[in-house]
Motif scaffolding. Structure first.
Motif, PDB file in Angstrom:
ATOM      1  N   ARG A  25      14.173   9.093 -20.959  1.00 14.95           N
ATOM      2  CA  ARG A  25      14.900   7.823 -20.833  1.00 14.95           C
ATOM      3  C   ARG A  25      16.262   8.051 -20.198  1.00 14.95           C
ATOM      4  O   ARG A  25      16.664   7.336 -19.275  1.00 14.95           O
ATOM      5  N   GLU A  26      16.972   9.044 -20.709  1.00 14.63           N
ATOM      6  CA  GLU A  26      18.298   9.342 -20.179  1.00 14.63           C
ATOM      7  C   GLU A  26      18.229   9.748 -18.708  1.00 14.63           C
ATOM      8  O   GLU A  26      19.059   9.324 -17.906  1.00 14.63           O
ATOM      9  N   GLN A  27      17.240  10.550 -18.358  1.00 16.56           N
ATOM     10  CA  GLN A  27      17.093  10.980 -16.966  1.00 16.56           C
ATOM     11  C   GLN A  27      16.769   9.798 -16.051  1.00 16.56           C
ATOM     12  O   GLN A  27      17.332   9.687 -14.947  1.00 16.56           O
ATOM     13  N   LEU A  28      15.885   8.927 -16.477  1.00 18.59           N
ATOM     14  CA  LEU A  28      15.519   7.764 -15.656  1.00 18.59           C
ATOM     15  C   LEU A  28      16.713   6.820 -15.469  1.00 18.59           C
ATOM     16  O   LEU A  28      16.978   6.354 -14.359  1.00 18.59           O
ATOM     17  N   CYS A  29      17.426   6.555 -16.541  1.00 20.19           N
ATOM     18  CA  CYS A  29      18.581   5.655 -16.444  1.00 20.19           C
ATOM     19  C   CYS A  29      19.678   6.267 -15.582  1.00 20.19           C
ATOM     20  O   CYS A  29      20.297   5.566 -14.770  1.00 20.19           O
ATOM     21  N   ALA A  30      19.914   7.564 -15.723  1.00 17.82           N
ATOM     22  CA  ALA A  30      20.913   8.246 -14.890  1.00 17.82           C
ATOM     23  C   ALA A  30      20.496   8.205 -13.422  1.00 17.82           C
ATOM     24  O   ALA A  30      21.330   8.000 -12.529  1.00 17.82           O
ATOM     25  N   TYR A  31      19.221   8.387 -13.160  1.00 16.27           N
ATOM     26  CA  TYR A  31      18.702   8.327 -11.791  1.00 16.27           C
ATOM     27  C   TYR A  31      18.941   6.939 -11.179  1.00 16.27           C
ATOM     28  O   TYR A  31      19.394   6.821 -10.033  1.00 16.27           O
ATOM     29  N   ILE A  32      18.645   5.899 -11.917  1.00 13.29           N
ATOM     30  CA  ILE A  32      18.844   4.530 -11.422  1.00 13.29           C
ATOM     31  C   ILE A  32      20.321   4.308 -11.111  1.00 13.29           C
ATOM     32  O   ILE A  32      20.676   3.789 -10.050  1.00 13.29           O
ATOM     33  N   ASP A  33      21.190   4.719 -12.019  1.00 12.46           N
ATOM     34  CA  ASP A  33      22.634   4.588 -11.821  1.00 12.46           C
ATOM     35  C   ASP A  33      23.073   5.349 -10.569  1.00 12.46           C
ATOM     36  O   ASP A  33      23.786   4.807  -9.715  1.00 12.46           O
ATOM     37  N   MET A  85      19.911  11.767  -1.582  1.00  9.98           N
ATOM     38  CA  MET A  85      19.340  10.841  -2.557  1.00  9.98           C
ATOM     39  C   MET A  85      19.338  11.501  -3.930  1.00  9.98           C
ATOM     40  O   MET A  85      19.122  12.696  -4.054  1.00  9.98           O
ATOM     41  N   ALA A  86      19.545  10.698  -4.923  1.00 11.03           N
ATOM     42  CA  ALA A  86      19.510  11.174  -6.303  1.00 11.03           C
ATOM     43  C   ALA A  86      18.162  11.844  -6.564  1.00 11.03           C
ATOM     44  O   ALA A  86      17.137  11.406  -6.050  1.00 11.03           O
ATOM     45  N   GLU A  87      18.202  12.891  -7.356  1.00 16.69           N
ATOM     46  CA  GLU A  87      16.955  13.598  -7.653  1.00 16.69           C
ATOM     47  C   GLU A  87      16.165  12.836  -8.705  1.00 16.69           C
ATOM     48  O   GLU A  87      16.682  12.491  -9.766  1.00 16.69           O
ATOM     49  N   ARG A  88      14.928  12.601  -8.391  1.00 10.60           N
ATOM     50  CA  ARG A  88      14.045  11.906  -9.318  1.00 10.60           C
ATOM     51  C   ARG A  88      13.768  12.760 -10.551  1.00 10.60           C
ATOM     52  O   ARG A  88      13.542  13.967 -10.439  1.00 10.60           O
ATOM     53  N   PRO A  89      13.703  12.120 -11.708  1.00 11.14           N
ATOM     54  CA  PRO A  89      13.312  12.858 -12.903  1.00 11.14           C
ATOM     55  C   PRO A  89      11.939  13.514 -12.762  1.00 11.14           C
ATOM     56  O   PRO A  89      11.705  14.600 -13.279  1.00 11.14           O
ATOM     57  N   GLU A 115      13.255   2.694  -4.615  1.00 10.69           N
ATOM     58  CA  GLU A 115      13.971   3.307  -3.499  1.00 10.69           C
ATOM     59  C   GLU A 115      13.805   2.499  -2.209  1.00 10.69           C
ATOM     60  O   GLU A 115      14.735   2.412  -1.411  1.00 10.69           O
ATOM     61  N   ALA A 116      12.647   1.925  -2.014  1.00 10.30           N
ATOM     62  CA  ALA A 116      12.410   1.122  -0.810  1.00 10.30           C
ATOM     63  C   ALA A 116      13.275  -0.135  -0.801  1.00 10.30           C
ATOM     64  O   ALA A 116      13.651  -0.631   0.260  1.00 10.30           O
ATOM     65  N   GLU A 117      13.596  -0.652  -1.985  1.00  7.22           N
ATOM     66  CA  GLU A 117      14.411  -1.852  -2.083  1.00  7.22           C
ATOM     67  C   GLU A 117      15.910  -1.574  -1.996  1.00  7.22           C
ATOM     68  O   GLU A 117      16.689  -2.474  -1.661  1.00  7.22           O
ATOM     69  N   LEU A 118      16.326  -0.359  -2.277  1.00  5.49           N
ATOM     70  CA  LEU A 118      17.756  -0.038  -2.307  1.00  5.49           C
ATOM     71  C   LEU A 118      18.503  -0.401  -1.019  1.00  5.49           C
ATOM     72  O   LEU A 118      19.604  -0.955  -1.098  1.00  5.49           O
TER      73      LEU A 118
END
Length: 133
Positions: free
Chosen positions: A94-102, A1-5, A52-55
Protein backbone atom coordinates in the motif's frame (compact mmCIF):
# COMPACT_ATOMS: atom_id res chain seq x y z
CA UNK A 1 9.56 8.05 -14.37
CA UNK A 2 8.83 6.90 -10.87
CA UNK A 3 9.69 3.27 -10.33
CA UNK A 4 6.68 1.03 -10.21
CA UNK A 5 6.23 -1.11 -7.12
CA UNK A 6 5.75 -4.10 -9.42
CA UNK A 7 9.34 -3.65 -10.63
CA UNK A 8 10.54 -3.90 -7.06
CA UNK A 9 8.34 -6.93 -6.41
CA UNK A 10 9.55 -8.69 -9.58
CA UNK A 11 13.17 -8.03 -8.62
CA UNK A 12 12.47 -9.56 -5.20
CA UNK A 13 11.03 -12.66 -6.85
CA UNK A 14 14.09 -12.98 -9.10
CA UNK A 15 16.49 -12.48 -6.20
CA UNK A 16 14.68 -15.08 -4.12
CA UNK A 17 14.76 -17.55 -7.04
CA UNK A 18 18.50 -16.99 -7.43
CA UNK A 19 19.08 -17.59 -3.72
CA UNK A 20 17.00 -20.76 -3.87
CA UNK A 21 18.97 -21.99 -6.90
CA UNK A 22 22.25 -21.21 -5.15
CA UNK A 23 21.12 -23.01 -2.02
CA UNK A 24 21.55 -19.90 0.13
CA UNK A 25 17.86 -19.66 1.01
CA UNK A 26 15.85 -22.29 2.81
CA UNK A 27 12.83 -23.16 0.62
CA UNK A 28 10.62 -22.86 3.71
CA UNK A 29 11.59 -19.17 3.88
CA UNK A 30 10.74 -18.41 0.25
CA UNK A 31 7.54 -16.43 -0.10
CA UNK A 32 7.92 -13.82 -2.84
CA UNK A 33 6.27 -15.79 -5.65
CA UNK A 34 3.35 -16.60 -3.34
CA UNK A 35 2.98 -12.97 -2.29
CA UNK A 36 3.26 -11.70 -5.86
CA UNK A 37 1.86 -14.25 -8.33
CA UNK A 38 2.13 -13.46 -12.03
CA UNK A 39 -1.55 -12.56 -12.28
CA UNK A 40 -1.27 -9.98 -9.52
CA UNK A 41 1.77 -8.39 -11.15
CA UNK A 42 0.13 -8.31 -14.58
CA UNK A 43 -3.14 -6.87 -13.29
CA UNK A 44 -1.37 -4.26 -11.18
CA UNK A 45 0.80 -3.27 -14.14
CA UNK A 46 -2.28 -2.93 -16.34
CA UNK A 47 -3.83 -0.49 -13.85
CA UNK A 48 -0.56 1.45 -13.67
CA UNK A 49 -0.23 1.44 -17.49
CA UNK A 50 -3.57 3.21 -17.76
CA UNK A 51 -2.62 5.68 -15.01
CA UNK A 52 0.70 6.49 -16.71
CA UNK A 53 -1.01 6.94 -20.07
CA UNK A 54 -3.33 9.54 -18.53
CA UNK A 55 -0.60 11.51 -16.74
CA UNK A 56 0.43 13.63 -19.76
CA UNK A 57 -3.11 15.01 -19.97
CA UNK A 58 -2.86 16.60 -16.52
CA UNK A 59 -2.47 20.31 -16.03
CA UNK A 60 -1.49 21.96 -12.76
CA UNK A 61 -4.50 23.61 -11.20
CA UNK A 62 -7.10 21.29 -12.71
CA UNK A 63 -7.83 19.56 -9.44
CA UNK A 64 -10.92 17.77 -10.71
CA UNK A 65 -8.96 16.16 -13.53
CA UNK A 66 -6.15 15.12 -11.19
CA UNK A 67 -8.54 13.63 -8.66
CA UNK A 68 -10.39 11.80 -11.45
CA UNK A 69 -7.18 10.15 -12.64
CA UNK A 70 -6.24 9.19 -9.08
CA UNK A 71 -9.73 7.81 -8.51
CA UNK A 72 -9.55 5.67 -11.66
CA UNK A 73 -6.21 4.09 -10.75
CA UNK A 74 -7.32 3.45 -7.17
CA UNK A 75 -10.58 1.84 -8.31
CA UNK A 76 -8.61 -0.33 -10.75
CA UNK A 77 -6.26 -1.36 -7.93
CA UNK A 78 -9.28 -2.06 -5.71
CA UNK A 79 -10.48 -4.48 -8.39
CA UNK A 80 -7.06 -6.18 -8.42
CA UNK A 81 -7.19 -6.50 -4.65
CA UNK A 82 -10.71 -7.94 -4.78
CA UNK A 83 -9.66 -10.46 -7.43
CA UNK A 84 -6.95 -11.67 -5.05
CA UNK A 85 -9.16 -12.32 -2.04
CA UNK A 86 -8.72 -8.82 -0.60
CA UNK A 87 -5.10 -9.62 0.26
CA UNK A 88 -3.12 -8.38 -2.75
CA UNK A 89 -1.74 -5.28 -1.08
CA UNK A 90 -0.55 -5.39 2.50
CA UNK A 91 0.93 -2.43 4.40
CA UNK A 92 4.25 -2.35 2.53
CA UNK A 93 2.58 -2.67 -0.85
CA UNK A 94 0.00 0.00 0.00
CA UNK A 95 2.74 2.42 0.97
CA UNK A 96 4.70 1.67 -2.19
CA UNK A 97 1.67 2.14 -4.45
CA UNK A 98 0.64 5.40 -2.81
CA UNK A 99 4.22 6.73 -2.93
CA UNK A 100 4.42 5.77 -6.61
CA UNK A 101 1.19 7.65 -7.41
CA UNK A 102 2.46 10.72 -5.53
CA UNK A 103 5.86 10.56 -7.29
CA UNK A 104 4.33 10.10 -10.72
CA UNK A 105 2.01 13.07 -10.21
CA UNK A 106 4.90 15.18 -8.94
CA UNK A 107 7.03 14.26 -11.95
CA UNK A 108 4.14 15.39 -14.13
CA UNK A 109 4.28 18.81 -12.47
CA UNK A 110 1.44 18.40 -9.99
CA UNK A 111 2.15 19.92 -6.57
CA UNK A 112 0.53 17.15 -4.55
CA UNK A 113 0.97 18.96 -1.23
CA UNK A 114 -0.78 22.07 -2.59
CA UNK A 115 -3.48 19.98 -4.29
CA UNK A 116 -4.39 18.12 -1.13
CA UNK A 117 -4.13 21.25 1.04
CA UNK A 118 -6.62 23.04 -1.22
CA UNK A 119 -9.07 20.25 -0.43
CA UNK A 120 -8.40 20.07 3.29
CA UNK A 121 -6.68 16.70 3.31
CA UNK A 122 -3.14 15.66 4.12
CA UNK A 123 -0.77 14.81 1.32
CA UNK A 124 -0.73 11.16 2.28
CA UNK A 125 -4.52 10.98 2.27
CA UNK A 126 -4.71 11.59 -1.49
CA UNK A 127 -5.99 8.08 -2.23
CA UNK A 128 -7.99 7.45 0.93
CA UNK A 129 -11.40 8.48 -0.42
CA UNK A 130 -11.45 5.55 -2.88
CA UNK A 131 -8.94 3.05 -1.53
CA UNK A 132 -10.27 -0.24 -0.10
CA UNK A 133 -6.90 -1.89 0.42
Amino acid sequence: MAERPTTNWSEGIAQEAAELAAGTLDPDCACMSELFPDGLLLETDAALDTFEAELPTLTEGDDAQTFAIVERVILALNAVNEAHDESAFETDEREQLCAYIDEALTEQGIDVAALTARHGIGRYALTDRWRDW
